[in-house]
Design a protein around this motif. Structure first.
Motif, short mmCIF file in Angstrom:
data_model
loop_
_atom_site.label_atom_id
_atom_site.label_comp_id
_atom_site.label_asym_id
_atom_site.label_seq_id
_atom_site.Cartn_x
_atom_site.Cartn_y
_atom_site.Cartn_z
N VAL A 47 31.57 35.59 49.31
CA VAL A 47 31.02 34.52 48.48
C VAL A 47 31.91 34.25 47.27
O VAL A 47 32.20 33.11 46.94
CB VAL A 47 29.59 34.88 48.02
N ARG A 48 32.34 35.35 46.61
CA ARG A 48 33.18 35.17 45.43
C ARG A 48 33.86 36.48 45.06
O ARG A 48 33.41 37.57 45.45
CB ARG A 48 32.36 34.67 44.24
N GLU A 49 34.93 36.36 44.27
CA GLU A 49 35.58 37.49 43.63
C GLU A 49 35.30 37.39 42.14
O GLU A 49 35.39 36.32 41.56
CB GLU A 49 37.08 37.48 43.90
N GLY B 78 37.02 46.56 32.69
CA GLY B 78 38.02 47.55 33.11
C GLY B 78 39.10 46.96 33.99
O GLY B 78 39.93 47.70 34.52
N GLY B 79 39.08 45.66 34.17
CA GLY B 79 40.14 45.03 34.96
C GLY B 79 39.94 45.10 36.45
O GLY B 79 40.85 44.76 37.22
N ARG B 80 38.78 45.51 36.91
CA ARG B 80 38.53 45.57 38.34
C ARG B 80 38.10 44.21 38.88
O ARG B 80 37.65 43.35 38.14
CB ARG B 80 37.43 46.59 38.65
N THR B 81 38.24 44.08 40.19
CA THR B 81 37.75 42.89 40.87
C THR B 81 36.63 43.32 41.80
O THR B 81 36.80 44.24 42.60
CB THR B 81 38.86 42.20 41.67
N SER B 82 35.49 42.65 41.68
CA SER B 82 34.38 42.91 42.60
C SER B 82 34.34 41.80 43.64
O SER B 82 34.67 40.64 43.35
CB SER B 82 33.05 42.96 41.83
N TYR B 83 33.94 42.16 44.84
CA TYR B 83 33.84 41.22 45.94
C TYR B 83 32.37 41.15 46.37
O TYR B 83 31.79 42.17 46.75
CB TYR B 83 34.71 41.66 47.11
N ALA B 84 31.78 39.98 46.28
CA ALA B 84 30.39 39.77 46.66
C ALA B 84 30.36 39.13 48.05
O ALA B 84 31.00 38.10 48.29
CB ALA B 84 29.69 38.88 45.65
N LEU B 85 29.61 39.75 48.96
CA LEU B 85 29.54 39.26 50.33
C LEU B 85 28.09 39.16 50.76
O LEU B 85 27.23 39.89 50.27
CB LEU B 85 30.29 40.19 51.29
#
Length: 220
Positions: A147-149, A154-161
């Motif tokens: 769906v989105r990044e 903390g500079g992380r990237t989360s991935y929503a699915l």
């Protein structure tokens, strides 16, 4: 025969053993972040006795635990919009399977079971999020749509699915017979190891969410 059932406090020892085996398997394969699994074995296994989520176990012949997952009903506010959070959804967290059974694609079976169960309960979506691009790609193999990044603290990237809930008739056959899912589904689903472990985040979230605190929702 495979079956999904609610976890009980009596499952904690077997869950801890399975998670420990998973950690040791990752170490033997020189996969990253294996030590995080080992450090949080008891915390993750202890989710079987905490309130606020539905922990389920995948069992073989009504005895041996070969997988687990936890269903939450609350969305992570940084991963999902207010409108999305208002939709009926399952949020999968803490999915772990026995590495000795990885050829049977049990993680895929658990995902399909959740999608089927959500449909039976008139829940619209099954969702999960993670901080690993490789893990997100694995979930896409399980028919989840990215769906989105999101850039998080903390500079992380989360991935929503997410994956729309629907009846999956094959689930009943797999859970009754234990037939490996690829033979029925015809889909190539090779597990992918993430570059960053989600164990710490999942353990903290699952532990604190039952005490009413808002923490990141991560899946494994």
């Amino acid at each position: 025969m495979l079956a999904m059932r609610p976890a009980t406090p009596e499952d904690q020892r077997a869950l801890a053993a399975m998670i420990q085996v998973r950690s040791e398997w990752m170490k033997s394969k020189q996969l990253p972040n294996w030590s995080s699994w080992g450090k949080h074995v008891q915390e993750l296994a202890g989710n079987c006795s905490r309130r606020g989520g539905e922990m389920w176990v995948l069992v073989e012949d009504h005895r041996r635990i070969v997988g687990c997952t936890t269903i939450l009903r609350t969305a992570a506010p940084w991963a999902w919009t207010a409108a999305e959070a208002g939709e009926p959804a399952f949020y999968l967290n803490g999915t772990v399977t026995d590495p000795a059974e990885r050829h049977r694609k049990l993680g895929t079976l658990i995902a399909d079971w959740a999608v089927d169960r959500a449909a039976c309960e008139n829940v619209t979506w099954v969702r999960r999020d993670c901080t690993s691009s490789a893990l997100a790609a694995y979930y896409e193999q399980q028919e989840f749509k990215l769906v989105r990044e999101i850039s998080t603290v903390g500079g992380r990237t989360s991935y929503a699915l997410e994956r729309r809930a629907q009846r999956v008739p094959e689930v009943a056959v797999w859970l009754i017979s234990g037939i490996p899912t690829p033979k029925l589904a015809g889909r190539s689903r090779t597990p992918v190891t993430g570059k960053r472990s989600n164990v710490v985040e999942a353990a903290r979230f699952l532990s604190r969410s039952w005490n009413g605190a808002a923490e990141p929702t991560m899946s494994m």
